[in-house]
Design an enzyme around this catalytic site. Structure first.
Site, PDB file in Angstrom:
ATOM      1  N   LYS A 109       0.804  -1.225   0.000  1.00 58.46           N
ATOM      2  CA  LYS A 109       0.000   0.000   0.000  1.00 58.46           C
ATOM      3  C   LYS A 109       0.833   1.270   0.000  1.00 58.46           C
ATOM      4  O   LYS A 109       0.348   2.337  -0.370  1.00 58.46           O
ATOM      5  CB  LYS A 109      -0.965   0.003   1.190  1.00 58.46           C
ATOM      6  CG  LYS A 109      -2.002  -1.090   1.035  1.00 58.46           C
ATOM      7  CD  LYS A 109      -3.182  -0.937   1.950  1.00 58.46           C
ATOM      8  CE  LYS A 109      -4.242  -1.956   1.539  1.00 58.46           C
ATOM      9  NZ  LYS A 109      -5.251  -2.201   2.537  1.00 58.46           N
ATOM     10  N   LYS A 190      -6.894 -10.526  -5.443  1.00 59.12           N
ATOM     11  CA  LYS A 190      -7.999 -10.687  -4.504  1.00 59.12           C
ATOM     12  C   LYS A 190      -9.101  -9.658  -4.744  1.00 59.12           C
ATOM     13  O   LYS A 190      -8.828  -8.542  -5.175  1.00 59.12           O
ATOM     14  CB  LYS A 190      -7.396 -10.607  -3.093  1.00 59.12           C
ATOM     15  CG  LYS A 190      -8.081  -9.685  -2.137  1.00 59.12           C
ATOM     16  CD  LYS A 190      -7.376  -9.484  -0.855  1.00 59.12           C
ATOM     17  CE  LYS A 190      -7.392  -7.978  -0.603  1.00 59.12           C
ATOM     18  NZ  LYS A 190      -6.953  -7.530   0.674  1.00 59.12           N
ATOM     19  N   LYS A 193     -12.231  -4.168  -1.369  1.00 60.26           N
ATOM     20  CA  LYS A 193     -13.079  -2.979  -1.279  1.00 60.26           C
ATOM     21  C   LYS A 193     -12.508  -1.822  -2.068  1.00 60.26           C
ATOM     22  O   LYS A 193     -13.196  -1.103  -2.757  1.00 60.26           O
ATOM     23  CB  LYS A 193     -13.161  -2.511   0.176  1.00 60.26           C
ATOM     24  CG  LYS A 193     -14.032  -3.343   1.048  1.00 60.26           C
ATOM     25  CD  LYS A 193     -14.185  -2.682   2.407  1.00 60.26           C
ATOM     26  CE  LYS A 193     -12.933  -2.827   3.226  1.00 60.26           C
ATOM     27  NZ  LYS A 193     -12.953  -3.998   4.105  1.00 60.26           N
TER      28      LYS A 193
HETATM   29  P1  TYM Z   1     -10.651  -5.828   5.754  1.00 61.51           P
HETATM   30  O1  TYM Z   1     -11.607  -4.790   6.181  1.00 61.51           O
HETATM   31  O2  TYM Z   1      -9.799  -5.558   4.574  1.00 61.51           O
HETATM   32  O3  TYM Z   1     -11.421  -7.172   5.504  1.00 61.51           O
HETATM   33  C1  TYM Z   1     -12.337  -7.674   6.473  1.00 61.51           C
HETATM   34  C2  TYM Z   1     -12.251  -9.182   6.510  1.00 61.51           C
HETATM   35  O4  TYM Z   1     -12.571  -9.725   5.233  1.00 61.51           O
HETATM   36  C3  TYM Z   1     -11.517 -10.558   4.775  1.00 61.51           C
HETATM   37  N1  TYM Z   1     -11.395 -10.428   3.317  1.00 61.51           N
HETATM   38  C4  TYM Z   1     -11.435 -11.450   2.449  1.00 61.51           C
HETATM   39  N2  TYM Z   1     -11.572 -12.780   2.635  1.00 61.51           N
HETATM   40  C5  TYM Z   1     -11.574 -13.557   1.533  1.00 61.51           C
HETATM   41  N3  TYM Z   1     -11.451 -13.083   0.281  1.00 61.51           N
HETATM   42  C6  TYM Z   1     -11.320 -11.759   0.040  1.00 61.51           C
HETATM   43  N4  TYM Z   1     -11.220 -11.298  -1.210  1.00 61.51           N
HETATM   44  C7  TYM Z   1     -11.299 -10.872   1.158  1.00 61.51           C
HETATM   45  N5  TYM Z   1     -11.183  -9.533   1.295  1.00 61.51           N
HETATM   46  C8  TYM Z   1     -11.240  -9.280   2.614  1.00 61.51           C
HETATM   47  C9  TYM Z   1     -10.270 -10.045   5.474  1.00 61.51           C
HETATM   48  O5  TYM Z   1      -9.264 -11.016   5.529  1.00 61.51           O
HETATM   49  C10 TYM Z   1     -10.826  -9.679   6.826  1.00 61.51           C
HETATM   50  O6  TYM Z   1     -10.924 -10.825   7.647  1.00 61.51           O
HETATM   51  N6  TYM Z   1      -7.139  -5.083   9.209  1.00 61.51           N
HETATM   52  C11 TYM Z   1      -8.413  -5.723   8.902  1.00 61.51           C
HETATM   53  C12 TYM Z   1      -9.510  -5.238   9.806  1.00 61.51           C
HETATM   54  C13 TYM Z   1      -9.194  -5.402  11.230  1.00 61.51           C
HETATM   55  C14 TYM Z   1      -9.161  -6.622  11.964  1.00 61.51           C
HETATM   56  C15 TYM Z   1      -8.834  -6.259  13.286  1.00 61.51           C
HETATM   57  C16 TYM Z   1      -9.365  -7.953  11.621  1.00 61.51           C
HETATM   58  C17 TYM Z   1      -8.916  -4.413  12.095  1.00 61.51           C
HETATM   59  N7  TYM Z   1      -8.678  -4.912  13.325  1.00 61.51           N
HETATM   60  C18 TYM Z   1      -8.703  -7.232  14.281  1.00 61.51           C
HETATM   61  C19 TYM Z   1      -9.256  -8.919  12.630  1.00 61.51           C
HETATM   62  C20 TYM Z   1      -8.923  -8.550  13.927  1.00 61.51           C
HETATM   63  C21 TYM Z   1      -8.789  -5.423   7.477  1.00 61.51           C
HETATM   64  O7  TYM Z   1      -8.314  -4.480   6.888  1.00 61.51           O
HETATM   65  O8  TYM Z   1      -9.728  -6.245   6.969  1.00 61.51           O
END
Ligand code: TYM
Length: 320
Positions: A109, A190, A193
């Site tokens: 990023k 992948k 968002k």
């Molecule tokens: P984020 O917001 O990008 O994504 C949220 C969750 O969705 C999963 N995910 C996916 N799984 C499968 N295929 C995909 N294409 C895909 N895109 C997203 C992510 O792996 C995630 O589980 N840093 C984290 C948010 C966060 C968090 C936390 C997660 C903040 N604090 C504490 C767990 C524990 C994030 O950016 O996820």
């Protein structure tokens, strides 16, 4: 009972990747564990953002989490619970610059940006704080969060070793099939968002017609055989994954003669899987006062539940 924590970053509209990779596993865990789920709005400040849009997407994400069935868990907005940032600072003072800089997501990023926000670098400390604050045993996440949870474990172990046993060392769990849902137009990257393509990303609030169009235009390959083989056939395998998970079937049991038939079936399965979510989202959105009350109550409970851990962490590290 085990404790579960996970969170979702409202940098954009929630996607089918979020649903299959993390939300659906999180819904299932509610039957066996004590579950807490947050909308990680502070995490959305790590890249260029628009305040008005962030507010709207934070509320939308919270509504969608409830609409997806997480209404039997504690659900709240991260920024409403100040202990997240307080604990993040203690963990920044436990982590090393070198290990933060080596995080894959930071490298990706920050690569093409002139102005890299400092919070993008320290982001994994905040994520570790989210998890450790709730003494989570289990963290259901997609594959892309593996390294961050690994770092969380390292920080918990280091803190415990230096200052005495304070944190539970958590473990990530990934779904067997949909840990990495791929973009429909570029099935070697992948579905995301903010980083994916709009044509290749299915959003949870997409209209059925848009879902059908996106799935029918999904990139496959120049062969004709429908077969699950992510390395050789990423596009077809991705469709098989969506179909299997959305319709509750095993991948092995799916047999289709043509890519066209596979796509039609997949589109319908996704439309049907999202229909109840969209209906519930509309119902919840119709009563913003009730929603605000729910989220405020969630945050109040989270403040209460995390006070003890925060006290122990402060005491352990030596601040009065
Ligand atoms: P984020 O917001 O990008 O994504 C949220 C969750 O969705 C999963 N995910 C996916 N799984 C499968 N295929 C995909 N294409 C895909 N895109 C997203 C992510 O792996 C995630 O589980 N840093 C984290 C948010 C966060 C968090 C936390 C997660 C903040 N604090 C504490 C767990 C524990 C994030 O950016 O996820």
């Amino acid at each position: 009972t085990k404790r579960v924590f996970s969170a979702f970053k409202p940098t954009g509209h929630l996607t089918l990747g979020n649903l299959l990779g993390a939300i659906m596993p999180a819904v299932r865990l509610q039957d066996e564990a004590d579950c807490v789920y947050a909308v990680a709005d502070l995490h959305a400040l790590t890249v260029k953002h628009d305040p008005e849009r962030l507010r709207a997407r934070t509320l939308e994400a919270a509504t969608l989490l409830l609409a997806c069935g997480l209404d039997r868990s504690l659900v709240y907005i991260q920024s409403r619970v100040p202990a997240h940032t307080e604990l993040a600072y203690l963990l920044e003072s436990t982590a090393y610059f070198g290990e933060m800089r080596r995080m894959i997501q930071f490298k990706e990023k920050s690569a093409n940006q002139e102005e890299v926000r400092l919070s993008l670098l320290t982001y994994p400390a905040l994520m570790a704080a989210d998890i450790l604050l709730h003494r989570a045993d289990i963290v259901p996440v997609g594959d892309d969060q593996r390294q961050h949870v690994e770092l969380t474990r390292d920080l918990a172990l280091r803190f415990n070793r230096l200052y005495g046993d304070t944190f539970t060392v958590p473990e990530a769990v990934h779904p067997q099939l949909a840990a990495r849902v791929m973009d429909l137009t570029t099935p070697d990257s992948k579905m995301g968002k903010s980083d994916g393509s709009a044509a290749g990303t299915i959003y949870l609030l997409d209209e059925p017609a848009d879902i059908r169009r996106k799935v029918m235009r999904a990139v496959t390959d120049s062969e004709t055989e429908v077969r699950y083989d992510p390395a050789e056939k990423p596009g077809v395998s991705n469709l098989l994954t969506l179909l299997a998970v959305c319709s509750g079937q095993q991948v092995e049991s799916l047999a289709y003669q043509t890519y066209g038939a596979l796509k039609r079936e997949t589109a319908e399965a996704v439309v049907e899987a999202l229909r109840p979510v969209q209906e519930r989202h509309a119902e919840l959105s119709a009563d913003p006062a009730e929603l605000a009350r729910l989220l405020a109550a969630g945050a109040a409970t989270a403040v209460e539940r995390t006070a003890g851990l925060m006290d122990s962490a402060r005491r352990a590290i030596g601040v009065l």
